[in-house]
Design a protein around this motif. Structure first.
Motif, PDB file in Angstrom:
ATOM      1  N   LEU A  25       0.833  -1.200   0.000  1.00 36.76           N
ATOM      2  CA  LEU A  25       0.000   0.000   0.000  1.00 36.76           C
ATOM      3  C   LEU A  25       0.872   1.257   0.000  1.00 36.76           C
ATOM      4  CD1 LEU A  25      -2.839  -1.002   2.500  1.00 36.76           C
ATOM      5  CD2 LEU A  25      -2.953  -0.923  -0.003  1.00 36.76           C
ATOM      6  N   ALA A  26       1.991   1.196   0.693  1.00 32.50           N
ATOM      7  CA  ALA A  26       2.878   2.367   0.796  1.00 32.50           C
ATOM      8  C   ALA A  26       3.463   2.755  -0.564  1.00 32.50           C
ATOM      9  CB  ALA A  26       4.005   2.096   1.785  1.00 32.50           C
ATOM     10  N   VAL A  68      -0.710   4.799   6.186  1.00 28.64           N
ATOM     11  CA  VAL A  68      -0.033   4.592   4.906  1.00 28.64           C
ATOM     12  C   VAL A  68      -0.856   5.178   3.769  1.00 28.64           C
ATOM     13  CG1 VAL A  68       0.643   2.809   3.242  1.00 28.64           C
ATOM     14  CG2 VAL A  68       1.325   2.609   5.611  1.00 28.64           C
ATOM     15  N   LYS A  69      -2.153   4.940   3.778  1.00 34.48           N
ATOM     16  CA  LYS A  69      -3.009   5.488   2.729  1.00 34.48           C
ATOM     17  C   LYS A  69      -3.003   7.010   2.780  1.00 34.48           C
ATOM     18  CE  LYS A  69      -6.171   1.627   1.995  1.00 34.48           C
ATOM     19  NZ  LYS A  69      -7.557   1.146   2.052  1.00 34.48           N
ATOM     20  N   GLU A  74      -1.361  12.214   0.547  1.00 36.14           N
ATOM     21  CA  GLU A  74      -0.663  13.490   0.718  1.00 36.14           C
ATOM     22  C   GLU A  74       0.487  13.639  -0.283  1.00 36.14           C
ATOM     23  OE1 GLU A  74       0.441  13.628   4.839  1.00 36.14           O
ATOM     24  OE2 GLU A  74      -1.635  13.880   5.497  1.00 36.14           O
ATOM     25  N   ALA A  75       1.209  12.557  -0.520  1.00 31.59           N
ATOM     26  CA  ALA A  75       2.309  12.609  -1.489  1.00 31.59           C
ATOM     27  C   ALA A  75       1.764  12.891  -2.883  1.00 31.59           C
ATOM     28  CB  ALA A  75       3.093  11.298  -1.483  1.00 31.59           C
ATOM     29  N   HIS A  76       0.653  12.263  -3.221  1.00 31.67           N
ATOM     30  CA  HIS A  76       0.032  12.489  -4.530  1.00 31.67           C
ATOM     31  C   HIS A  76      -0.442  13.940  -4.652  1.00 31.67           C
ATOM     32  CE1 HIS A  76      -2.152  11.696  -8.190  1.00 31.67           C
ATOM     33  NE2 HIS A  76      -3.245  12.202  -7.651  1.00 31.67           N
ATOM     34  N   ALA A  81       0.226  19.406  -6.590  1.00 32.41           N
ATOM     35  CA  ALA A  81       0.346  20.832  -6.289  1.00 32.41           C
ATOM     36  C   ALA A  81       1.665  21.388  -6.820  1.00 32.41           C
ATOM     37  CB  ALA A  81       0.250  21.063  -4.783  1.00 32.41           C
ATOM     38  N   ASP A  82       2.713  20.563  -6.833  1.00 28.06           N
ATOM     39  CA  ASP A  82       4.024  21.006  -7.309  1.00 28.06           C
ATOM     40  C   ASP A  82       4.091  21.115  -8.826  1.00 28.06           C
ATOM     41  OD1 ASP A  82       4.945  21.171  -4.751  1.00 28.06           O
ATOM     42  OD2 ASP A  82       6.146  19.335  -4.805  1.00 28.06           O
ATOM     43  N   LYS A  83       3.210  20.439  -9.535  1.00 30.04           N
ATOM     44  CA  LYS A  83       3.266  20.427 -11.000  1.00 30.04           C
ATOM     45  C   LYS A  83       3.172  21.829 -11.596  1.00 30.04           C
ATOM     46  CE  LYS A  83       1.456  18.116 -15.110  1.00 30.04           C
ATOM     47  NZ  LYS A  83       2.197  18.974 -15.927  1.00 30.04           N
TER      48      LYS A  83
END
Length: 137
Positions: A25-26, A68-69, A74-76, A81-83
């Motif tokens: 999942l991570a 983990v989810k 948050e990473a996604h 947001a960084d794009k």
């Protein structure tokens, strides 16, 4: 090939199943892939691993799975947001290249004019030298 086990599950096997699912999942993988991997490691079927997860292990691992989810989400979102920022940086870099090229062209024209003036002055000096030498004769 080792035979498929059908004996009782141990706490170590539960822990390995839990960690395998959480690891998958991570990295954004699926539980199905985790069950397949755990099945190979535990010498059980993926269906047995899925059943064990759903009936016994998932409840104990719910907080870890949620964490983990949430980290994955948050990473996604951060990447999303960084794009626009990364796109803006690329555009600015392209503009800088264009500016640098325009600036270099302008400087090149200025230096070309200066060289032309020096060449013209050199030609005049050559004429003057020729005249002086002619007058000496």
């Amino acid at each position: 090939m080792n035979p498929i086990r059908q004996d009782a599950w141990t706490s170590e096997e539960d822990a390995l199943l839990k960690q395998t699912v959480i690891d998958h999942l991570a990295i954004g993988s699926t539980q199905t892939k985790a069950f397949e991997k755990a099945a190979r490691r535990l010498q059980r079927t993926p269906a047995a691993c899925q059943f064990r997860w759903n009936v016994h292990v998932r409840k104990k691992a719910s907080e870890a799975v949620k964490a983990v989810k949430q980290e994955h989400i948050e990473a996604h979102l951060k990447e999303k947001a960084d794009k626009p920022l990364k796109d803006a940086i690329k555009q600015l870099e392209a503009l800088m290249k264009q500016y640098d090229q325009a600036s270099l062209k302008k400087e090149n024209r200025r230096l070309r004019k200066q060289v032309d003036r020096y060449e013209a002055a050199w030609a005049e000096m050559q004429k003057l030298q020729d005249w002086v030498l002619k007058e000496k004769e």
